[in-house]
Design an enzyme around this catalytic site. Sequence first.
Site, short mmCIF file in Angstrom:
data_model
loop_
_atom_site.label_atom_id
_atom_site.label_comp_id
_atom_site.label_asym_id
_atom_site.label_seq_id
_atom_site.Cartn_x
_atom_site.Cartn_y
_atom_site.Cartn_z
N HIS A 52 -91.46 -1.15 14.01
CA HIS A 52 -91.65 0.06 14.81
C HIS A 52 -90.43 0.41 15.65
CE1 HIS A 52 -93.32 2.47 18.16
NE2 HIS A 52 -93.93 3.06 17.16
N GLU A 79 -95.56 -17.03 10.08
CA GLU A 79 -94.90 -16.04 10.93
C GLU A 79 -95.63 -16.06 12.26
OE1 GLU A 79 -94.18 -12.07 9.37
OE2 GLU A 79 -94.17 -11.25 11.40
N HIS A 135 -96.35 -3.32 4.42
CA HIS A 135 -97.75 -3.75 4.43
C HIS A 135 -98.54 -2.77 3.57
CE1 HIS A 135 -101.47 -4.83 7.14
NE2 HIS A 135 -101.73 -4.96 5.86
N HIS A 163 -93.42 2.60 8.78
CA HIS A 163 -93.54 3.88 9.50
C HIS A 163 -92.64 4.98 8.95
CE1 HIS A 163 -96.58 2.21 11.80
NE2 HIS A 163 -95.83 1.35 12.46
N ARG A 165 -101.73 -1.62 2.95
CA ARG A 165 -103.07 -1.70 3.56
C ARG A 165 -104.12 -1.21 2.58
NH1 ARG A 165 -102.59 -2.19 9.50
NH2 ARG A 165 -104.83 -2.07 9.43
N GLU A 208 -96.55 -7.68 3.05
CA GLU A 208 -97.65 -8.08 3.94
C GLU A 208 -98.95 -7.65 3.31
OE1 GLU A 208 -97.45 -6.44 7.84
OE2 GLU A 208 -95.47 -7.25 8.21
N ASN A 268 -89.24 -3.84 8.61
CA ASN A 268 -90.54 -3.33 8.16
C ASN A 268 -90.48 -1.79 8.18
OD1 ASN A 268 -93.16 -2.16 8.36
ND2 ASN A 268 -94.01 -4.18 8.75
N ARG A 278 -102.76 3.84 4.33
CA ARG A 278 -102.42 4.86 5.34
C ARG A 278 -100.92 5.15 5.40
NH1 ARG A 278 -103.67 1.68 10.94
NH2 ARG A 278 -105.67 1.37 9.94
N HIS A 326 -93.62 -9.01 15.30
CA HIS A 326 -94.60 -8.10 15.91
C HIS A 326 -94.22 -7.77 17.34
CE1 HIS A 326 -98.22 -5.80 16.46
NE2 HIS A 326 -98.42 -5.91 15.16
N GLY A 327 -94.00 -6.50 17.57
CA GLY A 327 -93.72 -6.02 18.92
C GLY A 327 -92.31 -6.32 19.40
N THR A 357 -101.50 -4.33 12.97
CA THR A 357 -102.12 -5.66 12.87
C THR A 357 -102.34 -6.20 14.28
OG1 THR A 357 -100.76 -5.91 10.91
CG2 THR A 357 -101.90 -7.86 11.68
N1 PXP Z 1 -95.05 -8.88 11.23
C1 PXP Z 1 -96.30 -8.58 10.85
C2 PXP Z 1 -97.11 -9.64 10.20
C3 PXP Z 1 -96.82 -7.30 11.03
O1 PXP Z 1 -98.09 -7.03 10.64
C4 PXP Z 1 -96.01 -6.30 11.60
C5 PXP Z 1 -96.52 -4.90 11.76
O2 PXP Z 1 -96.75 -4.35 10.51
C6 PXP Z 1 -94.70 -6.66 11.97
C7 PXP Z 1 -94.25 -7.96 11.80
C8 PXP Z 1 -93.77 -5.67 12.58
O3 PXP Z 1 -94.22 -5.34 13.85
P1 PXP Z 1 -93.51 -4.18 14.66
O4 PXP Z 1 -93.72 -2.91 13.88
O5 PXP Z 1 -94.21 -4.19 15.98
O6 PXP Z 1 -92.06 -4.53 14.74
#
Ligand code: PXP
Length: 239
Positions: free
Chosen positions: A214, A151, A43, A10, A45, A70, A7, A49, A191-192, A101
Amino acid sequence: MAVLNVNIDHVATIRQARLADEPDPAWAAMECELAGANGITVHLRQDRRHINDRDVRVLKETVAGKFNLEMSLAEPIVKIAEQVVPDQVTLVPENRAELTTEGGLECAGNLKRLIYVVKRMHKKGILVSAFIAPDEKQILASAEAGCDAVELHTGFYANAKTDKTVEKALNELRDARDIAVAAGLIVHAGHGLTYRNIQPVARIEGLCEFNIGHSIVSRAVIVGMQKAVKEMRRLIEKL
Ligand code: PXP
């Protein structure tokens, strides 16, 4: 083996900090793919942003692997997905004030809209994944809506602080995987996820795709810093 989509939101966040034209997410995407990423996730948005409409159009043309968009269920964004036709959309909730998110999509409560959006995506040949909490009600609603995949939100696992809560979160992911597979869904996770916490999740069989942003972009900034500074030093010395 599970696939990795990077992703790159950033990368665009850094660009938008100056409203400049660098760094370009399309270039970052190419670097990710050259390093072995199986796909690229962004994503789009509603507040634009980070990723913008131009990024999405360029990435559609340049990403060689899977291009995963996304997006929320908001109509203007759904229309863009119909025009761009990414390989996959991942449906996410979107709250304007959030930093990222937060929870999973409330599929059970938005079933009518979800069914409508899934149908429209399928008409364009786009795979549909729903980003949801590892929760039976949401998994079954995703299947009922016709999603191809879910997911599973790994944020709860990522935020767990003790061995006991980590194990509980991993068990929830395993249980959710079983329910999703039984409902005929492909299972993704994200995520995370970080360099420190990925391995226990990567060991869960049946999780086919990870979306990680991230942590990879953060590490890229650090491991690339010496090279970037050396290049600038060299230009100053070459006067
Ligand atoms: N999956 C989804 C659905 C997300 O919204 C995000 C954040 O945009 C991620 C994965 C990636 O998360 P992270 O940036 O914490 O790795």
